[in-house]
Write an enzyme that holds these catalytic residues in place. Structure first.
Site, mmCIF file in Angstrom:
data_model
loop_
_atom_site.group_PDB
_atom_site.id
_atom_site.type_symbol
_atom_site.label_atom_id
_atom_site.label_comp_id
_atom_site.label_asym_id
_atom_site.label_seq_id
_atom_site.Cartn_x
_atom_site.Cartn_y
_atom_site.Cartn_z
ATOM 1 C CG LEU A 40 24.038 -9.286 12.503
ATOM 2 C CD1 LEU A 40 24.544 -8.110 11.676
ATOM 3 C CD2 LEU A 40 25.180 -10.194 12.907
ATOM 4 N N GLY A 93 21.452 -13.172 10.665
ATOM 5 C CA GLY A 93 22.827 -13.489 11.045
ATOM 6 C C GLY A 93 22.973 -14.906 11.588
ATOM 7 C CG ASN A 112 14.739 -12.484 8.743
ATOM 8 O OD1 ASN A 112 15.926 -12.689 8.926
ATOM 9 N ND2 ASN A 112 13.917 -12.169 9.711
#
Ligand SMILES: CCCCCCCC/C=C\C=C\CC(=O)SCCNC(=O)CCNC(=O)[C@H](O)C(C)(C)COP(=O)(O)OP(=O)(O)OC[C@H]1O[C@@H](n2cnc3c(N)ncnc32)[C@H](O)[C@@H]1OP(=O)(O)O
Length: 201
Positions: free
Chosen positions: A107, A152, A176
């Site tokens: 992301l 993501g 993570n």
């Protein structure tokens, strides 16, 4: 044969997953898709090569520096997948990166800082739309992970039916994002160890 069997298996799943959503979460992408088709626009962040003879499309993410999943990027990704789904000749989809070293950095962190609640809502809906669309796709989907794929990026690969990763010790993959305080829902990572195959780079 294997491709066909996987496709058949998936179609059963799609029957369940593609029930109309009461939240109408797919309507934004569809609306964008319709307007984009009308304008015949092309996307600079995503490149799609569809091979008519094999029925397989290769979707290359090309958003430097790290293919981070911004709202724009996610929208374009969903539009590209939606367009392929509408083409009945397209049976398989390979997602990969055209950047060196990075599949996707996950992301876009800049989407999560200093944005209005409305924008945050739109962003998280787009994240959700992306993985629902990928996971419920009627195509056989493969992530060809040719670079690092944290958080993501890992989620994106998990939405595919198969994952193949370059066997390069400099590339990492995993959820993570807990380091940033973002917690994945239970079960998101269940396939990563079992089903990620590696190949020489
Ligand atoms: C209701 C919805 C339900 C949703 C379910 C959620 C389920 C949860 C699952 C997933 C959740 C995901 C959350 C996230 O994805 S948060 C993002 C986490 N990502 C990271 O922590 C990646 C950080 N980046 C890296 O590790 C590296 O950049 C790497 C990708 C390995 C590449 O390394 P390298 O080639 O050395 O490149 P640089 O580090 O120098 O970076 C180059 C520039 O890119 C910028 N960058 C990197 N990552 C991001 C990012 N994620 N977003 C935005 N920008 C990023 C970096 O700052 C550099 O910029 P600049 O050159 O300007 O300094």
């Amino acid at each position: 044969m294997a491709l066909r069997a996987a496709l058949r298996q998936k179609c059963g799943l799609i029957g369940i997953l593609s029930q109309p959503s009461s939240s109408g979460s797919h309507s934004r992408v569809s609306a964008v898709l319709v307007s984009q088709m009308r304008n015949n626009a092309t996307s600079p962040k995503i490149k799609v090569d569809f091979n008519q003879s094999t029925g397989v499309a290769v979707l290359s993410m090309q958003s430097p520096p790290v293919n981070s999943l911004s709202l724009d990027f996610l929208t374009e990704l969903c539009i590209s997948v939606e367009k392929l789904e509408m083409d009945r000749a397209c049976r398989g989809l390979i997602i990969t990166s055209s950047l060196p070293k990075v599949f996707s950095a996950g992301l876009d962190i800049l989407e999560m800082y200093g944005k209005s609640p409305e924008r945050c809502g739109e962003f998280w809906r787009a994240v959700q739309e992306m993985w629902l669309k990928m996971y419920s796709s009627n195509m056989v989907t493969i992530a060809a992970i040719n670079g690092s794929s944290p958080a993501g990026g890992c989620l994106l690969s998990l939405t595919c039916d198969y994952r193949i990763m370059s066997d390069n010790p400099r590339y990492s993959i995993g959820l993570n994002e807990t380091l940033l305080g973002i917690v994945a829902p239970f079960g998101t990572d269940k396939n990563i160890i079992k089903n990620t195959h590696t190949c020489s780079n």
